[in-house]
Design an enzyme around this catalytic site. Structure first.
Site, mmCIF file in Angstrom:
data_model
loop_
_atom_site.group_PDB
_atom_site.id
_atom_site.type_symbol
_atom_site.label_atom_id
_atom_site.label_comp_id
_atom_site.label_asym_id
_atom_site.label_seq_id
_atom_site.Cartn_x
_atom_site.Cartn_y
_atom_site.Cartn_z
ATOM 1 N N CYS A 86 0.867 -1.177 0.000
ATOM 2 C CA CYS A 86 0.000 0.000 0.000
ATOM 3 C C CYS A 86 0.903 1.226 0.000
ATOM 4 O O CYS A 86 1.625 1.468 0.968
ATOM 5 C CB CYS A 86 -0.917 0.001 1.216
ATOM 6 S SG CYS A 86 -2.001 1.432 1.285
ATOM 7 N N CYS A 228 -5.159 6.201 -3.596
ATOM 8 C CA CYS A 228 -4.462 4.912 -3.611
ATOM 9 C C CYS A 228 -3.062 5.188 -4.146
ATOM 10 O O CYS A 228 -2.911 5.602 -5.297
ATOM 11 C CB CYS A 228 -5.186 3.900 -4.489
ATOM 12 S SG CYS A 228 -4.307 2.323 -4.687
#
Length: 286
Positions: A86, A228
């Site tokens: 991530c 993101c």
């Protein structure tokens, strides 16, 4: 069971973080999802456990790759499923390690962090962190359908330690009209799913040698998020590929939660942006 936690975000991509250096507090998928639940829990796009690489099985691969990767980012999506990497989360993780006194890192210094997607180099900057996401792959075509998208669109598969499919749209109106409350459908379906990014080029696409795009994303296991990090990198890489020869190596990606930077150098892609710790607390889990 009481857990001390910190809530943090990177351009609106938010996380619940907790410290377990010796790997004694491994939560199951139901407990992780309860922490991330926005109605009955703390709320977040994911949950991050700060644990030493030597204290969990997945950390063995990180230490084999890089013995200096003392810390492992044990990241799970909002539904409790594990994820490889991530990009926003690892920046927030760096800020959390500093705040907890688990890491000492001056501006300009770097630390090696273990993840399920491999070891990543995280550098502290004046306004946050930059992470080297490593080598990338831009290859493979797919068709993507989504709610309020008039026809299926071609997508480009991009790998940056986790899987993405990037779709180009015509304009801001088309991007704004998307309903990402349900997961877009990818054909052929990736075996383990993928994040899907929808991208609109800036006007102009390139200004001052920097590429500019706008993006929305549906994250596998979390739904639509305000940002993101790996998705921003994938979107910039896809747009760079579509732009062809002469496309810049530096990009600014605008997401609903702000803006992040992407640069390509020596076959690696790098992501930069802020990391904000919002508040601390404690929660009781059954």
């Amino acid at each position: 069971m009481d857990i001390a936690f910190t809530k943090g975000h990177g351009t609106g991509n938010d996380f619940v973080l907790y410290s377990d250096p010796d790997g004694r507090l491994e939560l199951d998928a139901t407990q992780l999802a309860a922490l991330a639940d926005r109605h009955f829990g703390i709320g977040g796009d994911g949950v991050i456990r700060a644990v030493r690489s030597a204290s969990l099985p997945e950390g063995a691969a990180a230490l084999a790759e890089d013995p200096g990767a003392e810390w492992f980012m044990d990241y799970h999506n909002a539904d409790g499923s594990p994820a490889e990497m991530c990009g926003n989360g690892i920046r927030v993780y760096g800020a959390y390690l500093l705040a907890e006194g688990l890491l000492d890192l001056a501006i300009g210094e770097a630390v090696h962090i273990g993840t399920r997607g491999g070891v990543r180099v995280l550098t502290r900057t004046e306004d946050g962190f930059e992470v080297d996401l490593g080598p990338y792959v831009v290859a493979g075509d797919a068709m993507v359908s989504a709610r309020r998208l008039d026809v299926d669109r071609p997508g480009l598969a991009v790998g940056v330690g986790n899987p993405h499919v990037v779709v180009a749209l015509a304009d801001d109106d088309e991007l704004d009209a998307l309903d990402l409350s349900e997961a877009p459908v990818i054909a052929p379906a990736p075996p383990e799913g993928a994040n899907v990014e929808f991208v609109v080029p800036g006007e102009p696409l390139i200004s001052g040698g920097v590429g500019r795009i706008r993006m929305r994303v549906h994250e596998r296991g979390s739904g639509e998020t305000l940002s993101c990090g790996t998705g921003a990198a994938a979107a910039a890489l896809a747009t760079r590929s579509w732009a062809g020869e002469g496309a810049p190596d530096v990009w600014r990606v605008r997401v609903p939660g702000g803006e992040v930077g992407v640069r390509v150098a020596d076959g690696h892609v790098h992501l930069s942006g802020p990391a904000t710790l919002v508040f601390d607390g404690a929660v009781t889990l059954p």
